[in-house]
Design a protein around this motif. Structure first.
Motif, PDB file in Angstrom:
ATOM      1  N   VAL A   1       0.860  -1.189   0.000  1.00  0.00           N
ATOM      2  CA  VAL A   1       0.000   0.000   0.000  1.00  0.00           C
ATOM      3  C   VAL A   1       0.892   1.233   0.000  1.00  0.00           C
ATOM      4  N   ALA A   2       0.360   2.325  -0.493  1.00  0.00           N
ATOM      5  CA  ALA A   2       1.110   3.586  -0.495  1.00  0.00           C
ATOM      6  C   ALA A   2       0.368   4.613   0.355  1.00  0.00           C
ATOM      7  N   MET A   3       1.126   5.419   1.075  1.00  0.00           N
ATOM      8  CA  MET A   3       0.532   6.391   1.986  1.00  0.00           C
ATOM      9  C   MET A   3       1.091   7.791   1.714  1.00  0.00           C
ATOM     10  N   ASP A   4       0.218   8.778   1.887  1.00  0.00           N
ATOM     11  CA  ASP A   4       0.667  10.167   1.802  1.00  0.00           C
ATOM     12  C   ASP A   4      -0.131  10.993   2.806  1.00  0.00           C
ATOM     13  N   CYS A   5       0.573  11.907   3.454  1.00  0.00           N
ATOM     14  CA  CYS A   5      -0.068  12.764   4.455  1.00  0.00           C
ATOM     15  C   CYS A   5       0.074  14.237   4.084  1.00  0.00           C
ATOM     16  N   GLU A   6      -0.910  15.015   4.467  1.00  0.00           N
ATOM     17  CA  GLU A   6      -0.846  16.469   4.318  1.00  0.00           C
ATOM     18  C   GLU A   6      -0.855  17.090   5.706  1.00  0.00           C
ATOM     19  N   MET A   7      -0.075  18.141   5.867  1.00  0.00           N
ATOM     20  CA  MET A   7       0.097  18.752   7.184  1.00  0.00           C
ATOM     21  C   MET A   7      -0.528  20.143   7.264  1.00  0.00           C
ATOM     22  N   VAL A   8      -0.876  20.514   8.479  1.00  0.00           N
ATOM     23  CA  VAL A   8      -1.309  21.878   8.776  1.00  0.00           C
ATOM     24  C   VAL A   8      -0.350  22.435   9.824  1.00  0.00           C
ATOM     25  N   GLY A   9      -0.384  23.754  10.030  1.00  0.00           N
ATOM     26  CA  GLY A   9       0.527  24.383  10.976  1.00  0.00           C
ATOM     27  C   GLY A   9      -0.118  24.643  12.324  1.00  0.00           C
TER      28      GLY A   9
ATOM     29  N   LEU B   1      -0.647  16.541  11.610  1.00  0.00           N
ATOM     30  CA  LEU B   1      -1.385  15.780  10.607  1.00  0.00           C
ATOM     31  C   LEU B   1      -2.756  16.392  10.336  1.00  0.00           C
ATOM     32  N   GLY B   2      -3.061  16.618   9.060  1.00  0.00           N
ATOM     33  CA  GLY B   2      -4.359  17.168   8.683  1.00  0.00           C
ATOM     34  C   GLY B   2      -5.167  16.234   7.797  1.00  0.00           C
ATOM     35  N   ARG B   3      -4.459  15.354   7.094  1.00  0.00           N
ATOM     36  CA  ARG B   3      -5.152  14.396   6.223  1.00  0.00           C
ATOM     37  C   ARG B   3      -4.203  13.247   5.919  1.00  0.00           C
ATOM     38  N   VAL B   4      -4.718  12.055   5.853  1.00  0.00           N
ATOM     39  CA  VAL B   4      -3.905  10.888   5.504  1.00  0.00           C
ATOM     40  C   VAL B   4      -4.667  10.032   4.492  1.00  0.00           C
TER      41      VAL B   4
ATOM     42  N   ARG C   1      -2.334  26.025   5.639  1.00  0.00           N
ATOM     43  CA  ARG C   1      -1.399  25.787   4.522  1.00  0.00           C
ATOM     44  C   ARG C   1      -2.143  25.315   3.272  1.00  0.00           C
ATOM     45  N   THR C   2      -3.288  25.920   3.040  1.00  0.00           N
ATOM     46  CA  THR C   2      -4.181  25.489   1.969  1.00  0.00           C
ATOM     47  C   THR C   2      -3.507  25.468   0.602  1.00  0.00           C
ATOM     48  N   HIS C   3      -2.645  26.424   0.341  1.00  0.00           N
ATOM     49  CA  HIS C   3      -2.007  26.516  -0.978  1.00  0.00           C
ATOM     50  C   HIS C   3      -1.156  25.282  -1.300  1.00  0.00           C
ATOM     51  N   ILE C   4      -0.777  24.547  -0.247  1.00  0.00           N
ATOM     52  CA  ILE C   4      -0.033  23.304  -0.452  1.00  0.00           C
ATOM     53  C   ILE C   4      -0.863  22.093  -0.030  1.00  0.00           C
ATOM     54  N   SER C   5      -1.426  22.158   1.178  1.00  0.00           N
ATOM     55  CA  SER C   5      -2.140  21.000   1.730  1.00  0.00           C
ATOM     56  C   SER C   5      -3.497  20.768   1.090  1.00  0.00           C
ATOM     57  N   GLY C   6      -4.110  21.840   0.582  1.00  0.00           N
ATOM     58  CA  GLY C   6      -5.459  21.716   0.029  1.00  0.00           C
ATOM     59  C   GLY C   6      -6.520  21.618   1.115  1.00  0.00           C
ATOM     60  N   ILE C   7      -6.106  21.747   2.373  1.00  0.00           N
ATOM     61  CA  ILE C   7      -7.023  21.611   3.511  1.00  0.00           C
ATOM     62  C   ILE C   7      -7.603  22.969   3.875  1.00  0.00           C
ATOM     63  N   ARG C   8      -8.928  22.972   4.117  1.00  0.00           N
ATOM     64  CA  ARG C   8      -9.634  24.191   4.476  1.00  0.00           C
ATOM     65  C   ARG C   8     -10.325  24.009   5.833  1.00  0.00           C
ATOM     66  N   PRO C   9     -10.653  25.100   6.498  1.00  0.00           N
ATOM     67  CA  PRO C   9     -11.288  24.983   7.823  1.00  0.00           C
ATOM     68  C   PRO C   9     -12.488  24.042   7.831  1.00  0.00           C
ATOM     69  N   ARG C  10     -13.313  24.108   6.787  1.00  0.00           N
ATOM     70  CA  ARG C  10     -14.515  23.255   6.761  1.00  0.00           C
ATOM     71  C   ARG C  10     -14.181  21.766   6.761  1.00  0.00           C
ATOM     72  N   ASP C  11     -12.991  21.422   6.236  1.00  0.00           N
ATOM     73  CA  ASP C  11     -12.606  20.012   6.150  1.00  0.00           C
ATOM     74  C   ASP C  11     -12.360  19.389   7.520  1.00  0.00           C
ATOM     75  N   LEU C  12     -11.993  20.219   8.480  1.00  0.00           N
ATOM     76  CA  LEU C  12     -11.637  19.690   9.800  1.00  0.00           C
ATOM     77  C   LEU C  12     -12.756  19.803  10.830  1.00  0.00           C
ATOM     78  N   ARG C  13     -13.855  20.437  10.440  1.00  0.00           N
ATOM     79  CA  ARG C  13     -14.956  20.633  11.399  1.00  0.00           C
ATOM     80  C   ARG C  13     -15.532  19.300  11.871  1.00  0.00           C
TER      81      ARG C  13
ATOM     82  N   ASN D   1       0.979  20.787  -8.894  1.00  0.00           N
ATOM     83  CA  ASN D   1       0.936  22.151  -9.418  1.00  0.00           C
ATOM     84  C   ASN D   1      -0.114  22.909  -8.629  1.00  0.00           C
ATOM     85  N   GLY D   2       0.324  23.588  -7.590  1.00  0.00           N
ATOM     86  CA  GLY D   2      -0.624  24.246  -6.700  1.00  0.00           C
ATOM     87  C   GLY D   2      -0.906  23.354  -5.510  1.00  0.00           C
ATOM     88  N   GLU D   3      -2.162  23.256  -5.115  1.00  0.00           N
ATOM     89  CA  GLU D   3      -2.536  22.427  -3.968  1.00  0.00           C
ATOM     90  C   GLU D   3      -2.191  20.965  -4.222  1.00  0.00           C
ATOM     91  N   HIS D   4      -1.598  20.310  -3.210  1.00  0.00           N
ATOM     92  CA  HIS D   4      -1.243  18.912  -3.335  1.00  0.00           C
ATOM     93  C   HIS D   4      -2.474  18.038  -3.124  1.00  0.00           C
TER      94      HIS D   4
END
Length: 250
Positions: free
Chosen positions: A69-77, A87-90, A115-127, A201-204
């Motif tokens: 399996v392959a894994m990738d994580c996106e981070m927030v600050g 960790l913000g998304r896995v 870090r939306t411009h990289i992580s693609g994560i927005r406040p609504r995603d974590l609610r 290219n832009g948000e990951h």
């Protein structure tokens, strides 16, 4: 047509312009042939200019958890300055690239920078995101005993507060044939060079990143596994030699 029926035995007079007509017909045929070939050439050119299919799109509908399996994580600050990663998304995909796990994560600390411009994560995603400890447990159970593929997995392990057996880790940031002057390269560069894929290219997108890492591994699996096997044998031999020297000294 009527005169021919009335005089069936009478041969039609040769057309004095037949040779000229035949020449024109032949000439016309050549023109048509050139025209057809020209169109065919245009079609071929158009095909070359058409966008190529995305190599990261799975070719199988199998969504099972495979042996690799392959894994990738996106981070927030987090932290007062937002410079500490959490960790913000896995995302985890199987060997076909199909998603078997994809969750947003609510960090233990307050998020200062999404870090939306990289992580693609927005406040609504974590609610309504899952708690960190829940995701950590689910991922741990999912990857145990599996070949784990990814890029710079040390960062993902740090964010998840997990570890994985080194013999089962296949990191595209550390695979020797992917290095340049002994240094690791960005996943987007590896994807472009070895897969012909355009990513980050832009948000990951962690799904795309995990798929890219998996495809890199699958395309080099035979040689990669041979290297792992040879390295394991070498380490075992070195260990035996070390133990033998230790025994002789005693």
């Amino acid at each position: 047509m009527g005169s021919e029926l009335k005089n069936p035995s009478k041969k039609p007079l040769p057309n004095p312009n037949w040779a000229q007509l035949r020449q024109k017909l032949n000439h016309g045929a050549k023109v048509v042939s050139k025209s057809v070939l020209g169109k065919r050439k245009e079609r071929d050119t158009l095909k070359e200019d058409e966008p190529r299919p995305n190599p990261l799109i799975p070719t199988s509908s199998d969504f099972s958890v495979t042996d690799a399996v392959a894994m990738d994580c996106e981070m927030v600050g987090v932290s007062p300055l937002g410079n500490k990663s959490a960790l913000g998304r896995v995302t985890v995909v199987n060997k076909w690239g199909n998603v078997v796990y994809d969750e947003f994560v609510r960090p233990l600390d307050q998020v200062v920078d999404f870090r939306t411009h990289i992580s693609g994560i927005r406040p609504r995603d974590l609610r309504k995101a899952k708690q960190f400890n829940v995701v950590q447990k689910e991922v741990a159970e999912l990857i145990i005993g599996k070949i784990l593929v990814g890029h710079a997995l040390r960062n993902d392990f740090k964010a998840l507060l997990l570890s994985h057996s080194k013999k089962d880790v296949r990191d595209t940031a550390e695979y020797q044939p992917f290095l340049k002057d002994g240094r690791s390269r960005a996943l987007r560069h590896l994807a472009a060079e070895f897969l012909g894929a355009d990513i980050q290219n832009g948000e990951h997108c962690p799904v795309e990143d995990a798929r890219a890492a998996m495809l890199l591994y699958q395309n080099h699996k035979k040689e990669w596994e041979k290297r792992v096997k040879d390295m394991t044998k070498l380490k075992l031999k070195q260990k035996k030699r070390k133990n033998k020297k230790k025994t002789n000294k005693e």
